[in-house]
Write a protein that holds these residues in place. Structure first.
Motif, PDB file in Angstrom:
ATOM      1  N   UNK A  10      21.115 -19.111 -12.520  1.00 42.71           N
ATOM      2  CA  UNK A  10      21.244 -17.944 -10.969  1.00 42.71           C
ATOM      3  C   UNK A  10      19.552 -16.759 -11.366  1.00 42.71           C
ATOM      4  N   UNK A  11      19.685 -16.159 -12.469  1.00 37.25           N
ATOM      5  CA  UNK A  11      18.934 -15.532 -12.068  1.00 37.25           C
ATOM      6  C   UNK A  11      17.834 -16.375 -12.282  1.00 37.25           C
ATOM      7  N   UNK A  12      17.534 -16.965 -12.119  1.00 38.26           N
ATOM      8  CA  UNK A  12      15.817 -18.189 -11.757  1.00 38.26           C
ATOM      9  C   UNK A  12      16.252 -18.321 -10.622  1.00 38.26           C
ATOM     10  N   UNK A  13      17.113 -18.196  -9.696  1.00 39.17           N
ATOM     11  CA  UNK A  13      16.996 -18.570  -8.132  1.00 39.17           C
ATOM     12  C   UNK A  13      16.846 -17.113  -8.218  1.00 39.17           C
ATOM     13  N   UNK A  14      17.552 -16.013  -8.226  1.00 43.82           N
ATOM     14  CA  UNK A  14      16.822 -14.894  -7.732  1.00 43.82           C
ATOM     15  C   UNK A  14      15.493 -14.570  -8.121  1.00 43.82           C
ATOM     16  N   UNK A  15      14.406 -14.882  -9.243  1.00 44.03           N
ATOM     17  CA  UNK A  15      13.503 -14.870  -8.920  1.00 44.03           C
ATOM     18  C   UNK A  15      12.656 -15.525  -8.481  1.00 44.03           C
ATOM     19  N   UNK A  16      12.587 -16.811  -7.937  1.00 36.96           N
ATOM     20  CA  UNK A  16      12.814 -17.505  -7.141  1.00 36.96           C
ATOM     21  C   UNK A  16      12.429 -17.006  -5.498  1.00 36.96           C
ATOM     22  N   UNK A  17      13.164 -16.823  -5.133  1.00 36.21           N
ATOM     23  CA  UNK A  17      13.690 -15.307  -3.926  1.00 36.21           C
ATOM     24  C   UNK A  17      12.974 -14.504  -3.894  1.00 36.21           C
ATOM     25  N   UNK A  18      12.962 -13.914  -5.009  1.00 35.00           N
ATOM     26  CA  UNK A  18      11.900 -12.837  -4.756  1.00 35.00           C
ATOM     27  C   UNK A  18      10.592 -12.569  -4.770  1.00 35.00           C
ATOM     28  N   UNK A  19      10.326 -14.464  -5.213  1.00 34.80           N
ATOM     29  CA  UNK A  19       8.373 -14.307  -5.435  1.00 34.80           C
ATOM     30  C   UNK A  19       8.036 -14.849  -3.815  1.00 34.80           C
ATOM     31  N   UNK A  20       8.623 -16.153  -3.548  1.00 36.18           N
ATOM     32  CA  UNK A  20       7.896 -16.573  -2.656  1.00 36.18           C
ATOM     33  C   UNK A  20       9.256 -16.886  -1.235  1.00 36.18           C
ATOM     34  N   UNK A  39      10.565 -19.630   3.755  1.00 40.81           N
ATOM     35  CA  UNK A  39      11.518 -20.305   2.953  1.00 40.81           C
ATOM     36  C   UNK A  39      11.954 -18.957   2.310  1.00 40.81           C
ATOM     37  N   UNK A  40      13.852 -20.048   2.625  1.00 38.98           N
ATOM     38  CA  UNK A  40      14.659 -19.045   1.734  1.00 38.98           C
ATOM     39  C   UNK A  40      15.512 -19.677   0.469  1.00 38.98           C
ATOM     40  N   UNK A  41      15.577 -19.484  -0.340  1.00 39.90           N
ATOM     41  CA  UNK A  41      16.849 -20.641  -1.881  1.00 39.90           C
ATOM     42  C   UNK A  41      18.648 -19.548  -1.669  1.00 39.90           C
ATOM     43  N   UNK A  42      19.079 -20.583  -0.378  1.00 36.67           N
ATOM     44  CA  UNK A  42      20.388 -20.631  -0.370  1.00 36.67           C
ATOM     45  C   UNK A  42      21.484 -21.049  -1.931  1.00 36.67           C
ATOM     46  N   UNK A  92      24.360  -8.869 -12.500  1.00 36.21           N
ATOM     47  CA  UNK A  92      24.012  -9.505 -13.528  1.00 36.21           C
ATOM     48  C   UNK A  92      22.578  -9.029 -12.920  1.00 36.21           C
ATOM     49  N   UNK A  93      23.070  -8.072 -11.948  1.00 35.40           N
ATOM     50  CA  UNK A  93      21.884  -7.766 -11.000  1.00 35.40           C
ATOM     51  C   UNK A  93      20.407  -8.449 -10.217  1.00 35.40           C
ATOM     52  N   UNK A  94      21.629  -9.513  -9.677  1.00 30.60           N
ATOM     53  CA  UNK A  94      21.052 -10.394  -9.147  1.00 30.60           C
ATOM     54  C   UNK A  94      20.613  -9.952  -7.779  1.00 30.60           C
ATOM     55  N   UNK A  95      19.601  -9.354  -7.133  1.00 26.18           N
ATOM     56  CA  UNK A  95      19.323  -8.505  -5.407  1.00 26.18           C
ATOM     57  C   UNK A  95      18.423  -9.403  -4.842  1.00 26.18           C
ATOM     58  N   UNK A  96      17.749  -9.931  -5.129  1.00 28.56           N
ATOM     59  CA  UNK A  96      17.291 -11.427  -4.325  1.00 28.56           C
ATOM     60  C   UNK A  96      17.522 -11.708  -3.573  1.00 28.56           C
ATOM     61  N   UNK A  97      19.116 -12.532  -3.899  1.00 32.10           N
ATOM     62  CA  UNK A  97      19.534 -13.637  -3.236  1.00 32.10           C
ATOM     63  C   UNK A  97      20.978 -13.234  -2.398  1.00 32.10           C
ATOM     64  N   UNK A  98      21.102 -13.856  -1.335  1.00 32.81           N
ATOM     65  CA  UNK A  98      22.263 -13.427  -0.385  1.00 32.81           C
ATOM     66  C   UNK A  98      23.223 -13.658  -0.693  1.00 32.81           C
ATOM     67  N   UNK A  99      24.302 -13.798  -0.013  1.00 27.70           N
ATOM     68  CA  UNK A  99      25.543 -14.295  -0.648  1.00 27.70           C
ATOM     69  C   UNK A  99      25.755 -15.361   0.401  1.00 27.70           C
ATOM     70  N   UNK A 109       6.613 -21.696 -13.200  1.00 29.93           N
ATOM     71  CA  UNK A 109       5.162 -22.192 -12.066  1.00 29.93           C
ATOM     72  C   UNK A 109       5.291 -23.420 -12.293  1.00 29.93           C
ATOM     73  N   UNK A 110       5.870 -24.128 -12.623  1.00 32.17           N
ATOM     74  CA  UNK A 110       6.767 -25.751 -11.677  1.00 32.17           C
ATOM     75  C   UNK A 110       6.968 -25.841 -10.835  1.00 32.17           C
ATOM     76  N   UNK A 111       8.267 -25.027 -10.905  1.00 34.82           N
ATOM     77  CA  UNK A 111       9.091 -24.564  -9.733  1.00 34.82           C
ATOM     78  C   UNK A 111       7.795 -23.780  -8.541  1.00 34.82           C
ATOM     79  N   UNK A 112       7.553 -23.331  -9.028  1.00 38.50           N
ATOM     80  CA  UNK A 112       6.477 -22.611  -7.803  1.00 38.50           C
ATOM     81  C   UNK A 112       5.899 -23.346  -7.673  1.00 38.50           C
ATOM     82  N   UNK A 113       4.663 -23.927  -8.235  1.00 37.63           N
ATOM     83  CA  UNK A 113       3.952 -25.096  -7.906  1.00 37.63           C
ATOM     84  C   UNK A 113       4.625 -26.132  -6.507  1.00 37.63           C
ATOM     85  N   UNK A 114       6.133 -26.456  -6.791  1.00 41.79           N
ATOM     86  CA  UNK A 114       6.514 -27.801  -6.504  1.00 41.79           C
ATOM     87  C   UNK A 114       7.470 -26.745  -4.599  1.00 41.79           C
ATOM     88  N   UNK A 115       7.934 -25.624  -5.335  1.00 41.08           N
ATOM     89  CA  UNK A 115       7.888 -25.273  -3.555  1.00 41.08           C
ATOM     90  C   UNK A 115       6.690 -24.902  -2.516  1.00 41.08           C
TER      91      UNK A 115
END
Length: 202
Positions: A104-114, A119-122, A140-147, A189-195
């Motif tokens: 989940x923190x990885x997904x939160x960081x992806x949403x923060x970046x892209x 684009x949205x992470x749901x 867990x300080x998840x601030x960028x993902x919507x619930x 960076x692999x995930x960023x490149x794919x998205x």
């Protein structure tokens, strides 16, 4: 049939985790059978399925996007169709799923970046209540993902999830581009490149 099973288990007060695992297991068997019949021709993003994204699989004959209702953090009922017009990375998760908790923190960081109007992470919780997911976000300080919450567990089943976590990338028209089963480093960076490649192509 699946709805009857859910009602049967709920009536007997069994834990939602047991219900979810059993149902997703059945859905997984059906999904494996169906995907075995699909062509294995390479997809447009297969060259990006490397490193942290090596588990990402393109779908040549994608199933229809599930249209079951989910609940937002504000209590609004929506469907995935309400997000058409932008790429959506749908992640099915739960607080009782250890790999999900790590991811989940990885997904939160992806949403923060892209995250943008393109684009949205749901991240859609399979927990018994929205409050469980909300507490997890706060702790867990998840601030960028919507619930988002799927109280009936129908969306993951309809999407052919084989277990949790399952992450599916949909194009702007609701078509499935590909999916990744299990935990992944979505802030890599692999995930960023794919998205970013998906944003250019779809």
């Amino acid at each position: 049939m699946i709805e009857r099973l859910v009602a049967f288990f709920k009536a007997r007060g069994l834990a939602s985790a047991i219900i979810a695992v059993a149902i997703l297991g059945l859905a997984g068997v059906l999904y494996v059978i169906s995907t075995a019949l699909v062509s294995s021709a390479p997809g447009p993003l297969d060259s990006y399925a490397r490193g942290a994204m090596s588990g990402f699989m393109s779908v040549n004959e994608p199933p229809a996007q599930p249209l079951g209702r989910i609940v937002t953090g504000e209590g609004e009922e929506i469907t995935l169709a309400d997000r058409r017009g932008k790429l959506v990375l749908v992640n099915f998760w739960a607080t009782w799923c250890a790999p999900c908790v790590v991811e989940m923190p990885e997904l939160d960081a992806l949403q923060a970046r892209l995250g943008s109007d393109q684009f949205e992470v749901m991240a859609i919780s399979m927990d018994r209540t929205m409050d469980e997911a909300r507490r997890f976000y706060e702790e867990n300080g998840l601030e960028h993902l919507a619930l988002y919450h799927d109280p009936a567990l129908r969306l993951a089943i309809s999407a052919g999830s084989r277990g949790l976590p399952t992450t599916i990338l949909y194009d702007r028209h609701g078509g499935e581009i590909g999916r990744l089963s299990g935990e992944a480093a979505w802030a890599s960076e692999d995930a960023i490149a794919l998205i970013e490649a998906a944003l250019e192509r779809y």
